[in-house]
Scaffold this motif. Structure first.
Motif, PDB file in Angstrom:
ATOM      1  N   ASN A  42       0.841  -1.199   0.000  1.00 45.09           N
ATOM      2  CA  ASN A  42       0.000   0.000   0.000  1.00 45.09           C
ATOM      3  C   ASN A  42       0.880   1.254   0.000  1.00 45.09           C
ATOM      4  O   ASN A  42       0.619   2.222  -0.727  1.00 45.09           O
ATOM      5  N   SER A  89       3.432   1.199  -3.437  1.00 46.82           N
ATOM      6  CA  SER A  89       2.709   1.475  -4.681  1.00 46.82           C
ATOM      7  C   SER A  89       2.191   2.909  -4.708  1.00 46.82           C
ATOM      8  O   SER A  89       2.191   3.563  -5.760  1.00 46.82           O
ATOM      9  N   THR A  90       1.767   3.421  -3.551  1.00 43.53           N
ATOM     10  CA  THR A  90       1.299   4.806  -3.483  1.00 43.53           C
ATOM     11  C   THR A  90       2.442   5.777  -3.744  1.00 43.53           C
ATOM     12  O   THR A  90       2.298   6.750  -4.499  1.00 43.53           O
ATOM     13  N   ARG A 124      -8.192   9.685  -3.503  1.00 42.62           N
ATOM     14  CA  ARG A 124      -6.946   8.928  -3.370  1.00 42.62           C
ATOM     15  C   ARG A 124      -5.847   9.800  -2.760  1.00 42.62           C
ATOM     16  O   ARG A 124      -5.074   9.335  -1.919  1.00 42.62           O
ATOM     17  N   ALA A 173      -3.839   9.315   0.867  1.00 47.05           N
ATOM     18  CA  ALA A 173      -2.379   9.195   0.896  1.00 47.05           C
ATOM     19  C   ALA A 173      -1.702  10.306   1.690  1.00 47.05           C
ATOM     20  O   ALA A 173      -0.544  10.160   2.098  1.00 47.05           O
TER      21      ALA A 173
END
Length: 256
Positions: A168, A171-172, A196, A200
């Motif tokens: 998580n 990839s973010t 999103r 984040a």
């Protein structure tokens, strides 16, 4: 109220966010709780740990072994040594190598502020086969605090968290770093993309060091990264319908 199996609890790292949370919550389950924070002096440790049923170590995984070694001489026989780390294999190995008594790993799957509607769960990991009775006592404590405990293993836990936290995060980071190369991209933000970004923001502006530490400490992170790259390659090849259907397993139990 039923008498708790763990009457006297000490919390190392009680000045941290999770340590402070349990310092407040465990007494509500009928336990006597004392908090410990640096400096860990001999007098302080002797007084806090002499009748301790469980020492819960709420410190970063990078200093786990040092803290356990410091406190081990003051733990009474039968005292449970527990942690709250987001990674289990390494920290539990450090506890098992430095302490002969019962060892139980825990991972509260929530932070000090629990969102409305979120069921706070806690992973419980017995250190040895002989530590299952101790794990049941820790299970009962978290259950009394409404933290929905469940038993697992260190490997099962770390494999899951390699995705839930590790991938998580990585990839973010990679995705948002790639967007920097797109000229004027901030002019094109949609509501779904804004959601999103909002999700984040805290991870990347406040908890970056935490996520970097726990991601690097997870022995299965690179394996999860490689699996993600495999699926990303399928996306690059145009197999989006296949991936979309597979991703829906989270909401459809009939999909495997």
């Amino acid at each position: 109220m039923t008498e708790p199996a763990l009457k006297h609890i000490a919390i190392a790292g009680a000045n941290g966010s999770m340590g402070a949370l349990f310092l407040e919550r465990f007494p509500e389950a009928g336990c006597s709780v004392v908090g410990l924070a640096r400096p860990y002096t001999e007098d302080k440790l002797r007084e806090a740990l002499s009748e301790c049923d469980m020492l819960m170590v709420c410190v970063p995984v990078t200093v786990m072994a040092d803290v356990v070694q410091t406190m081990r001489p003051y733990l009474p026989e039968g005292c449970i040594l527990a942690d709250v780390g987001s990674v289990k294999e390494g920290p539990m190995r450090a506890m098992l190598e430095n302490y002969d008594g019962p060892v139980v790993g825990t991972h509260p799957l929530f932070g000090p502020v629990i969102p409305d509607g979120f069921l706070p769960k806690t992973a419980i990991v017995p250190g040895r086969e002989s530590d299952k009775e101790a794990a049941e006592k820790v299970y009962s404590l978290f259950e009394a605090c409404d933290y929905d405990p469940f038993m697992t293993t260190a490997e099962e836990h770390d494999r899951a968290m390699a995705f839930i936290q590790g991938l998580n995060f990585t990839s973010t980071v990679a995705f948002l770093a790639a967007t920097r190369d797109v000229q004027s991209i901030k002019n094109f933000v949609t509501p779904s993309f804004k959601r999103r970004l909002d999700a984040a923001r805290k991870m990347l502006t406040m908890d970056t060091e935490l996520f970097e530490t726990i991601s690097e400490a997870n022995p299965y992170l690179q394996e999860s990264n490689r699996k993600f790259m495999t699926y990303l390659s399928l996306a690059a090849g145009g197999d989006l319908e296949l991936l979309s259907n597979r991703a829906k397993w989270w909401w459809n139990r009939n999909i495997r």
